[in-house]
Design a protein around this motif. Structure first.
Motif, PDB file in Angstrom:
ATOM      1  N   ALA A  93       0.831  -1.210   0.000  1.00 38.40           N
ATOM      2  CA  ALA A  93       0.000   0.000   0.000  1.00 38.40           C
ATOM      3  C   ALA A  93       0.866   1.261   0.000  1.00 38.40           C
ATOM      4  CB  ALA A  93      -0.935  -0.006   1.213  1.00 38.40           C
ATOM      5  N   LEU A  94       1.953   1.249   0.774  1.00 37.65           N
ATOM      6  CA  LEU A  94       2.856   2.408   0.799  1.00 37.65           C
ATOM      7  C   LEU A  94       3.544   2.586  -0.552  1.00 37.65           C
ATOM      8  CD1 LEU A  94       4.492   2.037   4.341  1.00 37.65           C
ATOM      9  CD2 LEU A  94       2.860   3.787   3.593  1.00 37.65           C
ATOM     10  N   LEU A  95       3.880   1.476  -1.205  1.00 37.45           N
ATOM     11  CA  LEU A  95       4.471   1.548  -2.536  1.00 37.45           C
ATOM     12  C   LEU A  95       3.492   2.173  -3.527  1.00 37.45           C
ATOM     13  CD1 LEU A  95       6.778   0.823  -4.489  1.00 37.45           C
ATOM     14  CD2 LEU A  95       5.703  -1.430  -4.785  1.00 37.45           C
ATOM     15  N   MET A  96       2.230   1.782  -3.444  1.00 35.21           N
ATOM     16  CA  MET A  96       1.194   2.359  -4.306  1.00 35.21           C
ATOM     17  C   MET A  96       1.039   3.853  -4.048  1.00 35.21           C
ATOM     18  SD  MET A  96      -0.079  -0.029  -6.241  1.00 35.21           S
ATOM     19  CE  MET A  96      -0.363  -1.799  -6.368  1.00 35.21           C
ATOM     20  N   ALA A  97       1.194   4.250  -2.773  1.00 35.32           N
ATOM     21  CA  ALA A  97       1.061   5.670  -2.424  1.00 35.32           C
ATOM     22  C   ALA A  97       2.186   6.500  -3.028  1.00 35.32           C
ATOM     23  CB  ALA A  97       1.048   5.825  -0.899  1.00 35.32           C
ATOM     24  N   THR A  98       3.387   5.936  -3.097  1.00 29.95           N
ATOM     25  CA  THR A  98       4.526   6.695  -3.640  1.00 29.95           C
ATOM     26  C   THR A  98       4.391   6.952  -5.138  1.00 29.95           C
ATOM     27  OG1 THR A  98       5.780   4.637  -4.009  1.00 29.95           O
ATOM     28  CG2 THR A  98       6.093   5.774  -1.893  1.00 29.95           C
ATOM     29  N   VAL A  99       3.654   6.079  -5.841  1.00 26.33           N
ATOM     30  CA  VAL A  99       3.462   6.297  -7.286  1.00 26.33           C
ATOM     31  C   VAL A  99       2.083   6.877  -7.580  1.00 26.33           C
ATOM     32  CG1 VAL A  99       5.104   4.521  -7.971  1.00 26.33           C
ATOM     33  CG2 VAL A  99       2.716   3.887  -7.576  1.00 26.33           C
ATOM     34  N   GLU A 106      -3.291   9.131  -0.339  1.00 25.11           N
ATOM     35  CA  GLU A 106      -3.288   9.694   1.017  1.00 25.11           C
ATOM     36  C   GLU A 106      -2.953   8.651   2.083  1.00 25.11           C
ATOM     37  OE1 GLU A 106      -6.994  11.622   1.688  1.00 25.11           O
ATOM     38  OE2 GLU A 106      -6.751  13.074   0.061  1.00 25.11           O
ATOM     39  N   VAL A 107      -2.531   7.472   1.645  1.00 25.50           N
ATOM     40  CA  VAL A 107      -2.218   6.397   2.594  1.00 25.50           C
ATOM     41  C   VAL A 107      -0.868   6.671   3.257  1.00 25.50           C
ATOM     42  CG1 VAL A 107      -1.602   3.951   2.780  1.00 25.50           C
ATOM     43  CG2 VAL A 107      -3.594   4.641   1.422  1.00 25.50           C
ATOM     44  N   ASP A 108      -0.846   6.667   4.585  1.00 20.06           N
ATOM     45  CA  ASP A 108       0.405   6.802   5.325  1.00 20.06           C
ATOM     46  C   ASP A 108       0.699   5.477   6.036  1.00 20.06           C
ATOM     47  OD1 ASP A 108      -1.400   6.711   7.404  1.00 20.06           O
ATOM     48  OD2 ASP A 108      -1.190   8.828   7.952  1.00 20.06           O
ATOM     49  N   LEU A 109       1.710   5.476   6.875  1.00 17.40           N
ATOM     50  CA  LEU A 109       2.136   4.242   7.537  1.00 17.40           C
ATOM     51  C   LEU A 109       1.021   3.640   8.387  1.00 17.40           C
ATOM     52  CD1 LEU A 109       4.400   2.225   8.149  1.00 17.40           C
ATOM     53  CD2 LEU A 109       5.129   3.732  10.023  1.00 17.40           C
ATOM     54  N   GLN A 110       0.327   4.481   9.157  1.00 16.52           N
ATOM     55  CA  GLN A 110      -0.742   3.985  10.033  1.00 16.52           C
ATOM     56  C   GLN A 110      -1.898   3.409   9.214  1.00 16.52           C
ATOM     57  OE1 GLN A 110      -3.065   6.942  12.155  1.00 16.52           O
ATOM     58  NE2 GLN A 110      -3.306   5.588  13.926  1.00 16.52           N
ATOM     59  N   THR A 111      -2.269   4.138   8.155  1.00 20.10           N
ATOM     60  CA  THR A 111      -3.375   3.697   7.302  1.00 20.10           C
ATOM     61  C   THR A 111      -3.023   2.385   6.603  1.00 20.10           C
ATOM     62  OG1 THR A 111      -3.922   6.011   6.893  1.00 20.10           O
ATOM     63  CG2 THR A 111      -4.942   4.378   5.466  1.00 20.10           C
ATOM     64  N   ALA A 112      -1.793   2.267   6.105  1.00 24.65           N
ATOM     65  CA  ALA A 112      -1.356   1.049   5.426  1.00 24.65           C
ATOM     66  C   ALA A 112      -1.404  -0.148   6.370  1.00 24.65           C
ATOM     67  CB  ALA A 112       0.066   1.239   4.889  1.00 24.65           C
TER      68      ALA A 112
END
Length: 529
Positions: A93-99, A106-112
């Motif tokens: 999910a964090l990888l998807m957020a970076t691209v 809007e996904v951060d560490l807590q959300t992921a």
């Protein structure tokens, strides 16, 4: 309005059943169609759904043995899988957020981490339904899957306590006293008899357990499960389960319908949910690797992993709490609801053909099997057996005892429920533990001296599958089976079974013949009286 739900559920469920798919997929579809047509759900639908889940957990408890939860393969696989999956999906999910992939931006560490945790659970409703329909709740892999689900429920309770900040009251400590209340619960169940009071007693225990746990600040569903476990050793536990079966199945339709009312999706939400649902293949691999590393046989690991490869309705609860707390956007609630629904469909379609798939790929799957076998997976061979009775419920046990009067030690029994088998062994019966649908079992079981096998099983699919396994293993003797209905009898004969007894017809014939002997043998009648 209630009839509208029944109308859609009936026709959608029937349509899917006609084309060979599980009706529950039709119930899911009915919910989305009703929502699309603008029909609003009422409180009664949620009540039905809650009742269905509560009764389901209570009946699970009736079939569960607490010792199963303490087995390493249950708790270690559950906790390891949840941790690894949360880490894996959270990283993705964090990888998807970076691209800047839509919905992930809007996904951060807590959300992921929350998304990964929500999707780490497997669906109790879907899995129990599948195992029940295939007659596999008490098999080795069925009990393993149920144990994992219960462990997940315990983790769910801990999460809700932390997320809501609501600690159970001090009165919750008194719940441990329920262990000493078992004699009273047993006595109440004894007094209920066998009529309409029996299912009512089941409702009383299930809903009473729910309300009692809710009262002291603990998840109510856990209370229904605990009360079921407390009653699981009672002699009427199986009868109680059967008396609640129709009620549970009916109420669970409300649950499947309610999923469709979560929200209306857009095409982009559907695409995102579909991609997430496809990750259940990864979920399967993780379970399979963990189970085999914990020394489970490849077949047990494969079937349990396949059953557990879906997403849970509990994920929606996690998502709803996260949305209310501002941790997730509302769109994610819709996406997760769709992902859960799609995963139900995938599992429901794949699982019925699981045994055939294993037969085709058995050699490859067994490569991952540990050389060390757990004690619960050992196979015992009955000595001098000429007749084997498979399935030791009321019919099978009756057949065994009748044959024992004629053949003595030359008759043996086989059952996949190890607790039932062990109980019968203690009674001096020649019983071994094993799953008749297990191809590996028959490869290690010598049938050369067995001339007759009786399949005393309620499911005709089980009887057909066992016949298939016996033929593949080179069995040369005769096979007999039972059927409740004439169309089932024809299907069993087509499967190659030599003799099929119509359960109701043969029972009536036997009753008449035995009763007629009272007229022809009056001396014996005097002795009996």
């Amino acid at each position: 309005m209630d009839f509208i739900w029944i109308l859609f559920a009936y026709f959608c469920g029937l349509s899917l059943k006609i084309i060979g798919l599980p009706p529950l997929i039709g119930f899911l579809l009915a919910g989305f169609l009703l929502h699309f047509l603008g029909i609003e759900p009422t409180a009664s639908l949620d009540t039905l759904a809650d009742l269905g889940i509560t009764l389901m957990l209570f009946t699970i408890g009736l079939k569960l043995h607490i010792g199963d939860l303490l087995r390493r393969e249950v708790w270690a696989s559950t906790l390891s899988h949840m941790g690894l999956w949360t880490l894996l999906f959270g990283s993705l999910a964090l990888l998807m957020a970076t691209v800047a992939v839509p919905f992930y931006s809007e996904v951060d560490l807590q959300t992921a981490a929350l998304l990964g945790f929500a999707l780490s659970f497997s669906s109790t409703v879907c899995i129990v339904k599948l195992l029940e329909e295939n007659g596999e709740l008490k098999t080795r892999h069925g009990q393993l899957a149920i144990g994992v689900l219960v462990m997940q429920d315990i983790v769910a309770v801990l999460f809700l306590v932390i997320a809501t900040g609501k600690l159970p009251s001090l009165w919750a400590l008194l719940l441990f006293a329920l262990i000493f209340a078992r004699p009273l619960l047993f006595r109440l169940l004894d007094k209920a008899g066998h009529g309409e009071m029996l299912p009512l007693t089941g409702f009383f225990f299930a809903l009473g357990g729910y309300e009692l746990f809710q009262l002291v600040g603990v998840k109510g569903d856990l209370g229904a499960l605990v009360f079921g476990i407390l009653l699981s050793q009672h002699s009427k536990a199986t009868e109680l389960t059967k008396s609640l079966l129709s009620f549970k199945d009916l109420f669970l339709i409300g649950f499947f319908l309610s999923i469709g009312f979560t929200a209306l999706p857009t095409w982009s939400m559907l695409g995102t949910a579909t991609l997430i649902a496809l990750l259940i293949g990864v979920k399967f691999l993780m379970f399979f690797i963990l189970f085999t590393r914990l020394q489970l046989r490849s077949r047990t690991a494969y079937l349990a992993s396949l059953a557990l490869s879906n997403f849970s309705e509990f994920g929606l609860i996690v998502a709803a709490l996260s949305v209310d707390s501002g941790w997730l956007s509302r769109e994610w609630l819709v996406i997760l609801a769709l992902a859960v629904s799609i995963s139900f469909i995938i599992t429901s379609v794949l699982y019925p053909s699981a045994h055939r798939f294993y037969m085709l790929h058995k050699a490859r799957l067994k490569q991952y099997e540990s050389s060390v076998r757990l004690a619960a997976d050992s196979i015992s061979q009955p000595k001098d057996a000429e007749v084997l009775v498979i399935g030791l419920g009321r019919v099978g046990k009756g057949a065994y005892k009748s044959l024992q009067n004629i053949l003595d030690h030359r008759v043996a029994g086989l059952d996949s429920d190890r607790f039932r088998a062990q109980e019968l062994q203690q009674m001096g019966m020649n019983i071994c533990i094993g799953d008749g649908e297990d191809a590996d079992f028959w490869e290690n079981f010598d049938t050369s001296d067995i001339g007759l096998i009786l399949l005393a099983l309620p499911s005709i699919e089980d009887s057909r599958n066992i016949t298939y396994q016996l033929v593949n293993a080179g069995y040369q003797g005769k096979i007999a089976a039972i059927a409740r209905y004439e169309d089932d009898r024809e299907k069993l004969l087509e499967a190659g079974i030599d003799k099929v007894f119509n359960f109701y017809k043969e029972a009536g014939t036997g009753f008449a013949e035995d009763s007629l002997m009272l007229m022809t043998q009056p001396d014996q009648l005097e002795k009996q009286t």
